[in-house]
Design a protein around this motif. Structure first.
Motif, PDB file in Angstrom:
ATOM      1  N   LEU A  55       0.835  -1.204   0.000  1.00 59.21           N
ATOM      2  CA  LEU A  55       0.000   0.000   0.000  1.00 59.21           C
ATOM      3  C   LEU A  55       0.869   1.254   0.000  1.00 59.21           C
ATOM      4  O   LEU A  55       0.373   2.365  -0.114  1.00 59.21           O
ATOM      5  CB  LEU A  55      -0.924   0.002   1.224  1.00 59.21           C
ATOM      6  CG  LEU A  55      -1.877  -1.187   1.305  1.00 59.21           C
ATOM      7  CD1 LEU A  55      -2.750  -1.106   2.546  1.00 59.21           C
ATOM      8  CD2 LEU A  55      -2.769  -1.246   0.065  1.00 59.21           C
ATOM      9  N   ILE A  56       2.170   1.067   0.161  1.00 64.19           N
ATOM     10  CA  ILE A  56       3.090   2.201   0.135  1.00 64.19           C
ATOM     11  C   ILE A  56       4.091   1.997  -1.001  1.00 64.19           C
ATOM     12  O   ILE A  56       4.066   0.979  -1.670  1.00 64.19           O
ATOM     13  CB  ILE A  56       3.854   2.339   1.473  1.00 64.19           C
ATOM     14  CG1 ILE A  56       4.628   1.045   1.774  1.00 64.19           C
ATOM     15  CG2 ILE A  56       2.894   2.660   2.601  1.00 64.19           C
ATOM     16  CD1 ILE A  56       5.583   1.173   2.954  1.00 64.19           C
ATOM     17  N   ASP A  57       4.961   2.985  -1.195  1.00 66.45           N
ATOM     18  CA  ASP A  57       5.966   2.887  -2.255  1.00 66.45           C
ATOM     19  C   ASP A  57       7.007   1.823  -1.932  1.00 66.45           C
ATOM     20  O   ASP A  57       7.584   1.842  -0.849  1.00 66.45           O
ATOM     21  CB  ASP A  57       6.712   4.226  -2.391  1.00 66.45           C
ATOM     22  CG  ASP A  57       5.904   5.219  -3.197  1.00 66.45           C
ATOM     23  OD1 ASP A  57       5.988   6.418  -2.889  1.00 66.45           O
ATOM     24  OD2 ASP A  57       5.197   4.787  -4.119  1.00 66.45           O
ATOM     25  N   ASP A  82       7.695  -2.313  -7.741  1.00 70.83           N
ATOM     26  CA  ASP A  82       6.293  -2.473  -7.373  1.00 70.83           C
ATOM     27  C   ASP A  82       5.501  -2.849  -8.626  1.00 70.83           C
ATOM     28  O   ASP A  82       4.910  -1.992  -9.284  1.00 70.83           O
ATOM     29  CB  ASP A  82       5.797  -1.145  -6.764  1.00 70.83           C
ATOM     30  CG  ASP A  82       4.410  -1.262  -6.170  1.00 70.83           C
ATOM     31  OD1 ASP A  82       3.829  -0.206  -5.850  1.00 70.83           O
ATOM     32  OD2 ASP A  82       3.905  -2.394  -6.036  1.00 70.83           O
ATOM     33  N   THR A 105      -4.040  -8.965  -8.646  1.00 68.02           N
ATOM     34  CA  THR A 105      -3.331  -7.844  -8.033  1.00 68.02           C
ATOM     35  C   THR A 105      -3.795  -6.491  -8.537  1.00 68.02           C
ATOM     36  O   THR A 105      -3.708  -5.498  -7.819  1.00 68.02           O
ATOM     37  CB  THR A 105      -1.817  -7.935  -8.326  1.00 68.02           C
ATOM     38  OG1 THR A 105      -1.629  -7.924  -9.744  1.00 68.02           O
ATOM     39  CG2 THR A 105      -1.226  -9.199  -7.729  1.00 68.02           C
ATOM     40  N   GLY A 106      -4.230  -6.434  -9.793  1.00 68.99           N
ATOM     41  CA  GLY A 106      -4.595  -5.142 -10.354  1.00 68.99           C
ATOM     42  C   GLY A 106      -3.391  -4.295 -10.716  1.00 68.99           C
ATOM     43  O   GLY A 106      -3.507  -3.085 -10.940  1.00 68.99           O
ATOM     44  N   TYR A 107      -2.213  -4.891 -10.796  1.00 67.84           N
ATOM     45  CA  TYR A 107      -1.002  -4.157 -11.135  1.00 67.84           C
ATOM     46  C   TYR A 107      -1.089  -3.568 -12.535  1.00 67.84           C
ATOM     47  O   TYR A 107      -1.727  -4.124 -13.416  1.00 67.84           O
ATOM     48  CB  TYR A 107       0.210  -5.086 -11.080  1.00 67.84           C
ATOM     49  CG  TYR A 107       0.938  -5.065  -9.754  1.00 67.84           C
ATOM     50  CD1 TYR A 107       1.138  -6.236  -9.024  1.00 67.84           C
ATOM     51  CD2 TYR A 107       1.443  -3.875  -9.230  1.00 67.84           C
ATOM     52  CE1 TYR A 107       1.818  -6.225  -7.812  1.00 67.84           C
ATOM     53  CE2 TYR A 107       2.120  -3.859  -8.021  1.00 67.84           C
ATOM     54  CZ  TYR A 107       2.296  -5.028  -7.313  1.00 67.84           C
ATOM     55  OH  TYR A 107       2.966  -5.019  -6.121  1.00 67.84           O
ATOM     56  N   GLU A 108      -0.398  -2.441 -12.727  1.00 69.58           N
ATOM     57  CA  GLU A 108      -0.407  -1.784 -14.027  1.00 69.58           C
ATOM     58  C   GLU A 108       0.866  -2.093 -14.817  1.00 69.58           C
ATOM     59  O   GLU A 108       1.071  -1.577 -15.912  1.00 69.58           O
ATOM     60  CB  GLU A 108      -0.559  -0.267 -13.855  1.00 69.58           C
ATOM     61  CG  GLU A 108       0.577   0.415 -13.119  1.00 69.58           C
ATOM     62  CD  GLU A 108       0.514   0.269 -11.603  1.00 69.58           C
ATOM     63  OE1 GLU A 108      -0.440  -0.347 -11.074  1.00 69.58           O
ATOM     64  OE2 GLU A 108       1.449   0.770 -10.946  1.00 69.58           O
ATOM     65  N   GLY A 111      -4.299  -1.620 -20.598  1.00 68.80           N
ATOM     66  CA  GLY A 111      -3.512  -0.513 -20.062  1.00 68.80           C
ATOM     67  C   GLY A 111      -2.407  -0.970 -19.136  1.00 68.80           C
ATOM     68  O   GLY A 111      -1.945  -0.224 -18.271  1.00 68.80           O
ATOM     69  N   VAL A 112      -1.966  -2.219 -19.312  1.00 71.68           N
ATOM     70  CA  VAL A 112      -0.892  -2.746 -18.473  1.00 71.68           C
ATOM     71  C   VAL A 112       0.407  -2.721 -19.265  1.00 71.68           C
ATOM     72  O   VAL A 112       0.463  -3.165 -20.403  1.00 71.68           O
ATOM     73  CB  VAL A 112      -1.203  -4.191 -18.033  1.00 71.68           C
ATOM     74  CG1 VAL A 112      -0.029  -4.787 -17.270  1.00 71.68           C
ATOM     75  CG2 VAL A 112      -2.458  -4.215 -17.175  1.00 71.68           C
ATOM     76  N   ARG A 129       3.722   2.032 -21.644  1.00 72.54           N
ATOM     77  CA  ARG A 129       4.592   3.096 -21.157  1.00 72.54           C
ATOM     78  C   ARG A 129       6.026   2.606 -21.104  1.00 72.54           C
ATOM     79  O   ARG A 129       6.276   1.448 -20.891  1.00 72.54           O
ATOM     80  CB  ARG A 129       4.137   3.644 -19.790  1.00 72.54           C
ATOM     81  CG  ARG A 129       4.034   2.632 -18.695  1.00 72.54           C
ATOM     82  CD  ARG A 129       3.463   3.277 -17.435  1.00 72.54           C
ATOM     83  NE  ARG A 129       2.036   3.493 -17.517  1.00 72.54           N
ATOM     84  CZ  ARG A 129       1.101   2.559 -17.310  1.00 72.54           C
ATOM     85  NH1 ARG A 129       1.470   1.334 -17.010  1.00 72.54           N
ATOM     86  NH2 ARG A 129      -0.176   2.850 -17.398  1.00 72.54           N
ATOM     87  N   LYS A 130       6.954   3.525 -21.346  1.00 69.77           N
ATOM     88  CA  LYS A 130       8.358   3.132 -21.429  1.00 69.77           C
ATOM     89  C   LYS A 130       8.928   2.874 -20.049  1.00 69.77           C
ATOM     90  O   LYS A 130       8.902   3.725 -19.184  1.00 69.77           O
ATOM     91  CB  LYS A 130       9.177   4.285 -22.045  1.00 69.77           C
ATOM     92  CG  LYS A 130       9.176   4.339 -23.536  1.00 69.77           C
ATOM     93  CD  LYS A 130      10.431   5.108 -23.998  1.00 69.77           C
ATOM     94  CE  LYS A 130      10.426   5.371 -25.483  1.00 69.77           C
ATOM     95  NZ  LYS A 130       9.334   6.251 -25.905  1.00 69.77           N
TER      96      LYS A 130
END
Lengths: 238, 566
Positions: free
Chosen positions: B204-206, B210, B255-258, B288-289, B313-314
């Motif tokens: 939940l934090i940086d 990640d 996880t819903g990771y991007e 969008g991952v 994204r790069k």
């Protein structure tokens, strides 16, 4: 389509910073398979807008957020799926769809209502409640209150009095103090509860009192976000 | 949370009905001060349980400079540091991970060392502990004896070390009957059948790295001679692309990771990398991952790969030529040419990248200042190339230079490290050569590299030094603002141990090394032969696509290289 939600941020979730909250909402939406819309270009960001950034450590039961979706989803379904995916301490309380033309949340916010729980330090007399209430009455009776606002680059002196609508002493019990305050919050001026407490303590000191409100173990809770005209953001069901 | 092994073991252990696994990390210095002043012992993250209440505490030895943190965590938990001072009332202390292949500096503090891959063994270890807890025999030595029977388990307390007059090792032998002279690492045979964590923990934090992590294969046979990972993770075992795609989809859904990272020691070497990246990139882009491919080899990077990775994204691009001249690259067997590097850079620039990270090492065996000039020349060529391809856009070429640390179980395990003074000279030299617009130069603290070299090839005599350094306040040694070289010096001096003996001394080929009794499957003869070839600048090919080079890992471990088809 755009969905607006009122949410709460409480318990352990108060230790989540606002930047991390954005990411958590984005990931929760993905876990819930909700079709968030993204900005175009170099670094696509999810179109999630908040009314306000809650400071770390402050809890709230009246926060607002807008989600832009690529495909329509019924608000009830959005709320249900999102709440199943979101970490403990965060919860969407109500959800409704709004037209794109509705003004941005951040632009409309004008006031915030907080409860501050702390305790008194300094002289402990039996008549604490009256003393504290008296100090705060006196504090509010000033026509102007000098406050130093520090940003990263500079410090400026402002008059905080117009930014403070009211302060009430809800409870005093054996040194424990519960205050409520309605203060300016938004693009026409913002004052933080901790800044108000600092100003009250300074006023009390100037009066020669050795009573002060403790800042170390202070807990702040936001109970309401209001528009500039004092109206609320809540969804009125016709 | 950047360590995948933690997620793998956490997942496996928590899926056992009657076993609970929680995490703990070393608290930062300010939190530690608060905890100590309030008498608060170190506790687990999930349920805030004091560490001393657990049955087993497992540490992953990722980096030698974290050893003081390990001891400090025991201290914070009110657990005696030395194994001999802990009876069955205290948790069993186990350690694994890469540094477990030479754990000797920690031998006095750890009860059980595990070598290799623990996916199967962790359940075996837990079963033994469970049986012992239920049984009559309550003595810790009984538990350790039972655990020592598990392949891959090394109980340091069951071995004694004798030293010769010249300070080198005379012998390492079991001091208890029934214990094998040597311990060989554990290896998982079929990665497709091995439980992979799908419900990865989302902080939940940086945190660092990640993102969703998908391990596509284990092992690497490129044979870079400085690289310990290339030796200790042999043989190569790949996952099927179908399995990878399914796991990746499941992980992202949970996880819903991007961002999804395809990880391994050299991801572009994966047999089905093109088709896998093609398939994944499209389906990921639709959600969008972003796709991230860390550990890309210079000689396997292409425009196509670049375009696929940057679809959403790069992410950053890093190439590791490691040495500045072809001569030195041949010595270290990093079979990458200048053309390879420039081609890779060109592909990156043409695909729109302006930032590139280049990794080099200084202090490699046979290195001369000509090789250092080579680093500068390469960096300049890359910047020139950027100008040709990207015109007036400002490049951000980051040249990161670390200092060579000879590692156990590599062909260079006998080499001396350059003195810190000479390392600093070489860093200074490079600094003058790399002052260029668009170029940034990073280097590693030579003092930290020195102690890393000491502990990397250290033996049991370093235990007193570690304990002393800890008591003097050493911790977070990998953080330059907390590293205290003066205090370390003092600790060594007071213990009567000369650190240069470990870092800067060339080992004789016939010398017994502190880790000789711990086996990776790769033979000592092979390492010596590789060393011989290195000094002659002769390359060794990659057995992935070329004939077997004779390291003996497959035969010794009873596992074959496992490559998948498209």
């Amino acid at each position: 389509m755009r969905i607006r939600a009122r949410f709460r941020k409480t318990e352990k979730a108060i230790y989540i910073s606002h930047l991390n909250l954005i990411r958590i909402f984005e990931r929760s939406a993905r876990r819930a398979d909700l079709p968030l819309d993204y900005s175009k270009g170099f670094n696509p960001r999810p179109k999630i807008s908040f009314a306000s950034a809650l400071p770390l450590g402050v809890s709230s039961e009246d926060e607002y957020v807008d989600f832009d979706l690529k495909k329509p989803v019924m608000p009830e379904e959005f709320e249900c799926r999102f709440n199943c995916a979101v970490p403990d301490g965060l919860k969407l309380e109500t959800t409704w769809s709004i037209p794109d033309s509705q003004p941005a949340l951040m632009a409309e916010v004008g006031w915030a209502v907080y409860q501050v729980r702390t305790h008194l330090t300094g002289g402990q007399t039996p008549d604490e409640r009256n003393l504290c209430a008296g100090i705060i009455r006196g504090f509010l009776s000033q026509s102007s209150i000098a406050l130093t606002k520090r940003t990263k680059s500079q410090s400026i002196e402002i008059d905080a009095r117009p930014l403070i609508k009211d302060i009430g002493v809800e409870k005093i019990n054996g040194g424990l103090v519960l205050l409520s305050m309605m203060v300016a919050h938004g693009n026409r001026g913002t004052i933080k509860p901790v800044e108000v407490i600092v100003a009250i303590n300074r006023y009390a000191k100037e009066l020669g009192s050795d009573i002060a409100l403790d800042m170390e173990d202070m807990r702040v809770h936001r109970s309401r976000l209001l528009k500039h005209d004092g109206g609320n953001f809540r969804h009125s069901v016709a | 949370m950047s360590y995948l092994g933690l997620q793998i073991l956490y997942n496996i252990i928590n899926s056992i009905d009657d076993v609970l696994c929680e995490r703990v990390f070393a608290p930062w210095v300010d939190m530690e001060d608060l905890m100590r002043s309030r008498g608060m012992p170190l506790f687990s993250l999930e349920n805030k349980v004091p560490l001393s209440e657990f049955d087993i505490i497992g540490f992953s030895l990722q980096y030698e400079m974290a050893y003081t943190n390990l001891l400090n965590m025991l201290s914070l938990s009110h657990i005696p540091l030395r194994s001999s001072n802990r009876d069955e009332r205290f948790p069993l202390i186990i350690a694994g991970g890469p540094c477990a292949f030479n754990p000797e500096p920690l031998a006095a503090f750890i009860d059980v060392i595990f070598l290799g891959e623990a996916e199967d063994a962790v359940t075996e270890i837990i079963n033994v502990v469970r049986d012992w807890k239920r049984g009559r025999e309550k003595h810790k030595s009984q538990l350790l004896m039972e655990l020592s029977k598990i392949p891959g388990v090394y109980v340091p307390g069951f071995y004694g070390v004798q030293y010769k007059a010249d300070g080198t090792i005379g012998e390492v032998t079991p001091n208890v009957s029934g214990i094998q002279r040597e311990v060989t690492k554990r290896v998982v045979i079929d990665l497709d059948r091995t439980k992979y964590p799908v419900k990865q923990i989302v902080p939940l934090i940086d945190t660092v790295h990640d993102r969703a992590t998908m391990e596509i294969f284990r092992g690497c046979t490129r044979g870079c001679r400085f690289c310990q990972a290339g030796i200790v993770y042999r043989p190569i075992r790949e996952r099927k692309p179908g399995v990878v795609k399914q796991l990746a989809a499941d992980i992202l859904a949970h996880t819903g990771y991007e961002e999804l990272a395809l990880t391994s020691l050299s991801s572009s070497d994966y047999s089905c990398i093109s088709s896998l990246v093609d398939d994944l990139a499209s389906s990921l882009a639709a959600k969008g991952v972003g796709l991230s491919l860390p550990s890309l080899r210079v000689d396997a990077f292409s425009v196509d790969l670049a375009k696929q990775i940057q679809k959403v994204r790069k992410s950053g691009l890093t190439f590791a030529p490691e040495a500045g001249t072809q001569r030195l690259r041949d010595v270290i067997n990093k079979n990458v040419t200048e053309e390879d590097l420039l081609e890779a850079a060109r592909s990156a620039f043409e695909a729109g990248w302006d930032r590139l990270k280049l990794y080099f090492m200084i202090g490699l065996p046979t290195e001369t200042y000509e090789d250092l000039e080579g680093i500068a020349d390469l960096a300049h060529s890359v910047i020139e190339l950027h100008r040709k391809v990207r015109g007036n856009k400002t490049p951000a070429i980051n040249v990161s230079v670390s200092s060579f640390v000879p590692k156990p179980h590599t062909p260079f395990q006998w080499e001396p490290q350059l003195s810190p003074e000479e390392l600093i000279n070489r860093q200074k030299f490079l600094r003058t050569r790399l002052r260029f617009k668009g170029m940034e130069f990073n280097w590693h603290d030579a003092g930290v590299s020195f102690y890393e070299a000491v502990f990397s090839r250290g033996d049991r005599r370093l235990a007193n030094v570690l304990e002393s350094a800890l008591s003097k306040g050493c911790k977070f040694d990998a953080w330059t603002d907390h590293f205290m070289p003066g205090v370390w010096q003092e600790a060594f001096r007071e213990a009567g141990v000369d650190p240069c003996f470990y870092a800067n001394r060339a080992r004789r080929p016939d010398e017994i090394l502190p880790w000789d009794h711990l086996k990776t499957g790769v033979s000592r003869a092979y390492l010596l032969e590789e060393r011989r070839k290195a000094l002659r600048g002769i390359s060794t090919s990659d057995c992935r696509s070329q004939p077997c080079t004779g390291c003996e890992a497959c035969d010794t471990l009873g596992v074959r290289m496992d490559l998948k088809e498209e």
